[in-house]
Design a protein around this motif. Structure first.
Motif, PDB file in Angstrom:
ATOM      1  N   UNK A  18     -29.854  -2.189   5.558  1.00  0.00           N
ATOM      2  CA  UNK A  18     -30.104  -3.363   6.405  1.00  0.00           C
ATOM      3  C   UNK A  18     -28.894  -4.290   6.369  1.00  0.00           C
ATOM      4  N   UNK A  19     -28.756  -4.813   7.631  1.00  0.00           N
ATOM      5  CA  UNK A  19     -27.408  -5.654   7.564  1.00  0.00           C
ATOM      6  C   UNK A  19     -27.615  -6.816   6.474  1.00  0.00           C
ATOM      7  N   UNK A  20     -28.521  -7.371   6.475  1.00  0.00           N
ATOM      8  CA  UNK A  20     -28.879  -8.620   5.375  1.00  0.00           C
ATOM      9  C   UNK A  20     -28.718  -8.206   4.088  1.00  0.00           C
ATOM     10  N   UNK A  21     -28.843  -6.681   3.489  1.00  0.00           N
ATOM     11  CA  UNK A  21     -28.515  -6.508   2.294  1.00  0.00           C
ATOM     12  C   UNK A  21     -26.961  -6.028   2.020  1.00  0.00           C
ATOM     13  N   UNK A  22     -26.378  -5.781   3.154  1.00  0.00           N
ATOM     14  CA  UNK A  22     -24.984  -5.493   3.039  1.00  0.00           C
ATOM     15  C   UNK A  22     -24.278  -6.847   2.568  1.00  0.00           C
ATOM     16  N   UNK A  23     -24.430  -8.107   2.856  1.00  0.00           N
ATOM     17  CA  UNK A  23     -23.792  -9.241   2.734  1.00  0.00           C
ATOM     18  C   UNK A  23     -24.471 -10.003   1.679  1.00  0.00           C
ATOM     19  N   UNK A  24     -23.548 -10.431   0.546  1.00  0.00           N
ATOM     20  CA  UNK A  24     -24.113 -11.481  -0.262  1.00  0.00           C
ATOM     21  C   UNK A  24     -23.131 -12.496  -0.321  1.00  0.00           C
ATOM     22  N   UNK A  25     -23.416 -13.902   0.090  1.00  0.00           N
ATOM     23  CA  UNK A  25     -22.336 -14.813  -0.043  1.00  0.00           C
ATOM     24  C   UNK A  25     -21.884 -14.980  -1.262  1.00  0.00           C
ATOM     25  N   UNK A  28     -17.533 -10.153  -2.833  1.00  0.00           N
ATOM     26  CA  UNK A  28     -16.804  -9.370  -1.968  1.00  0.00           C
ATOM     27  C   UNK A  28     -17.341  -7.827  -1.963  1.00  0.00           C
ATOM     28  N   UNK A  29     -17.648  -7.344  -0.870  1.00  0.00           N
ATOM     29  CA  UNK A  29     -18.195  -5.967  -0.634  1.00  0.00           C
ATOM     30  C   UNK A  29     -19.331  -5.607  -1.657  1.00  0.00           C
ATOM     31  N   UNK A  30     -20.340  -6.089  -1.532  1.00  0.00           N
ATOM     32  CA  UNK A  30     -21.505  -5.939  -2.770  1.00  0.00           C
ATOM     33  C   UNK A  30     -21.938  -4.468  -2.872  1.00  0.00           C
ATOM     34  N   UNK A  31     -22.077  -3.934  -1.487  1.00  0.00           N
ATOM     35  CA  UNK A  31     -22.820  -2.311  -1.487  1.00  0.00           C
ATOM     36  C   UNK A  31     -21.500  -1.449  -2.381  1.00  0.00           C
ATOM     37  N   UNK A  32     -20.270  -1.794  -1.894  1.00  0.00           N
ATOM     38  CA  UNK A  32     -19.106  -1.036  -2.621  1.00  0.00           C
ATOM     39  C   UNK A  32     -19.392  -1.392  -4.111  1.00  0.00           C
ATOM     40  N   UNK A  33     -19.376  -2.361  -4.560  1.00  0.00           N
ATOM     41  CA  UNK A  33     -19.517  -2.796  -5.845  1.00  0.00           C
ATOM     42  C   UNK A  33     -20.515  -2.024  -6.655  1.00  0.00           C
ATOM     43  N   UNK A  34     -21.666  -2.108  -5.993  1.00  0.00           N
ATOM     44  CA  UNK A  34     -23.034  -1.705  -6.667  1.00  0.00           C
ATOM     45  C   UNK A  34     -22.610  -0.166  -6.728  1.00  0.00           C
ATOM     46  N   UNK A  35     -22.148   0.729  -5.814  1.00  0.00           N
ATOM     47  CA  UNK A  35     -21.885   1.922  -5.663  1.00  0.00           C
ATOM     48  C   UNK A  35     -20.786   2.599  -6.725  1.00  0.00           C
ATOM     49  N   UNK A  36     -20.022   1.472  -7.242  1.00  0.00           N
ATOM     50  CA  UNK A  36     -18.987   1.917  -7.917  1.00  0.00           C
ATOM     51  C   UNK A  36     -19.121   1.293  -9.257  1.00  0.00           C
ATOM     52  N   UNK A  37     -20.247   0.486  -9.709  1.00  0.00           N
ATOM     53  CA  UNK A  37     -20.441   0.124 -10.985  1.00  0.00           C
ATOM     54  C   UNK A  37     -20.512   1.340 -12.051  1.00  0.00           C
ATOM     55  N   UNK A  39     -17.912   3.187 -12.549  1.00  0.00           N
ATOM     56  CA  UNK A  39     -16.871   3.933 -12.245  1.00  0.00           C
ATOM     57  C   UNK A  39     -15.648   3.040 -12.254  1.00  0.00           C
ATOM     58  N   UNK A  40     -15.463   2.208 -11.696  1.00  0.00           N
ATOM     59  CA  UNK A  40     -14.473   1.038 -11.535  1.00  0.00           C
ATOM     60  C   UNK A  40     -14.454  -0.083 -12.249  1.00  0.00           C
ATOM     61  N   UNK A  41     -13.408  -0.689 -12.992  1.00  0.00           N
ATOM     62  CA  UNK A  41     -13.384  -1.444 -14.169  1.00  0.00           C
ATOM     63  C   UNK A  41     -14.331  -2.941 -13.594  1.00  0.00           C
ATOM     64  N   UNK A  42     -15.054  -3.559 -14.332  1.00  0.00           N
ATOM     65  CA  UNK A  42     -15.807  -4.416 -13.781  1.00  0.00           C
ATOM     66  C   UNK A  42     -15.032  -5.715 -13.113  1.00  0.00           C
ATOM     67  N   UNK A  43     -13.931  -6.013 -13.914  1.00  0.00           N
ATOM     68  CA  UNK A  43     -13.111  -7.437 -13.195  1.00  0.00           C
ATOM     69  C   UNK A  43     -12.578  -6.887 -11.889  1.00  0.00           C
ATOM     70  N   UNK A  44     -12.574  -5.764 -11.497  1.00  0.00           N
ATOM     71  CA  UNK A  44     -12.094  -5.662  -9.998  1.00  0.00           C
ATOM     72  C   UNK A  44     -13.313  -5.475  -9.045  1.00  0.00           C
ATOM     73  N   UNK A  45     -14.437  -5.159  -9.608  1.00  0.00           N
ATOM     74  CA  UNK A  45     -15.862  -5.545  -8.793  1.00  0.00           C
ATOM     75  C   UNK A  45     -16.045  -6.991  -8.659  1.00  0.00           C
ATOM     76  N   UNK A  46     -15.693  -7.515  -9.717  1.00  0.00           N
ATOM     77  CA  UNK A  46     -15.876  -9.052  -9.546  1.00  0.00           C
ATOM     78  C   UNK A  46     -15.086  -9.951  -8.922  1.00  0.00           C
ATOM     79  N   UNK A  47     -14.125  -9.402  -8.083  1.00  0.00           N
ATOM     80  CA  UNK A  47     -13.181 -10.132  -7.170  1.00  0.00           C
ATOM     81  C   UNK A  47     -13.771 -10.451  -6.059  1.00  0.00           C
ATOM     82  N   UNK A  48     -13.486 -11.757  -5.487  1.00  0.00           N
ATOM     83  CA  UNK A  48     -13.929 -12.238  -4.187  1.00  0.00           C
ATOM     84  C   UNK A  48     -13.167 -12.234  -3.160  1.00  0.00           C
ATOM     85  N   UNK A  49     -12.040 -11.425  -3.386  1.00  0.00           N
ATOM     86  CA  UNK A  49     -11.190 -11.069  -2.030  1.00  0.00           C
ATOM     87  C   UNK A  49     -10.264  -9.898  -2.386  1.00  0.00           C
ATOM     88  N   UNK A  50      -9.338  -9.681  -1.621  1.00  0.00           N
ATOM     89  CA  UNK A  50      -8.439  -8.512  -1.880  1.00  0.00           C
ATOM     90  C   UNK A  50      -7.375  -8.714  -2.846  1.00  0.00           C
TER      91      UNK A  50
END
Length: 134
Positions: A18-25, A28-37, A39-50
């Motif tokens: 659902x769109x409201x689940x795809x965005x979290x103020x 940055x990209x919360x769904x991608x972060x959850x999917x790659x938890x 797998x990808x280093x945590x400091x990269x998933x914690x970024x707030x931008x590119x």
């Protein structure tokens, strides 16, 4: 997999959220972060931008600064009171703060788009297109 975003399972998963689940103020990209938890280093998933702009961005900015500054001379966005032309000009210089670079591409894109509406046809590209040979 050459094109993971066109994979049926990826498309199905993306469309099932659902769109409201795809965005979290503030995230940055919360769904991608959850999917790659895990797998990808945590400091990269914690970024707030590119992250910071790379050398290619700055090279392009230097190379086309004149054409980009020309867009600020008679800016339709400025005429409408939507942008501060001096701030835009500052962002076009190599010493601009990252905070001023963040909205730069969107602002220039909007300017070119508005100019395309004004003349009834596509706006001229401020630089010659790159032709790549293989």
């Amino acid at each position: 997999m050459a094109l993971p975003y066109t994979d049926d399972a990826v498309v199905t998963a993306a469309l099932s959220v659902r769109p409201l689940e795809a965005v979290r103020p503030g995230t940055y990209k919360p769904l991608l972060g959850a999917a790659l938890s895990g797998i990808v280093p945590a400091h990269l998933l914690a970024r707030s931008n590119k992250g910071p702009y790379d050398a290619d961005f700055y090279h392009g900015l230097r190379r086309h600064r004149g054409e980009l500054l020309a867009l600020t001379e008679d800016s339709l966005l400025a005429e409408a009171g939507l942008i501060d032309t001096e701030r835009l000009r500052r962002a076009l210089h190599h010493h601009a703060a990252t905070a001023e670079l963040d909205p730069l591409l969107h602002t220039l894109g909007c300017e070119v788009w508005l100019r395309s509406l004004d003349g009834g046809g596509p706006a001229p590209v401020p630089y010659p297109p790159v032709t790549r040979t293989r």
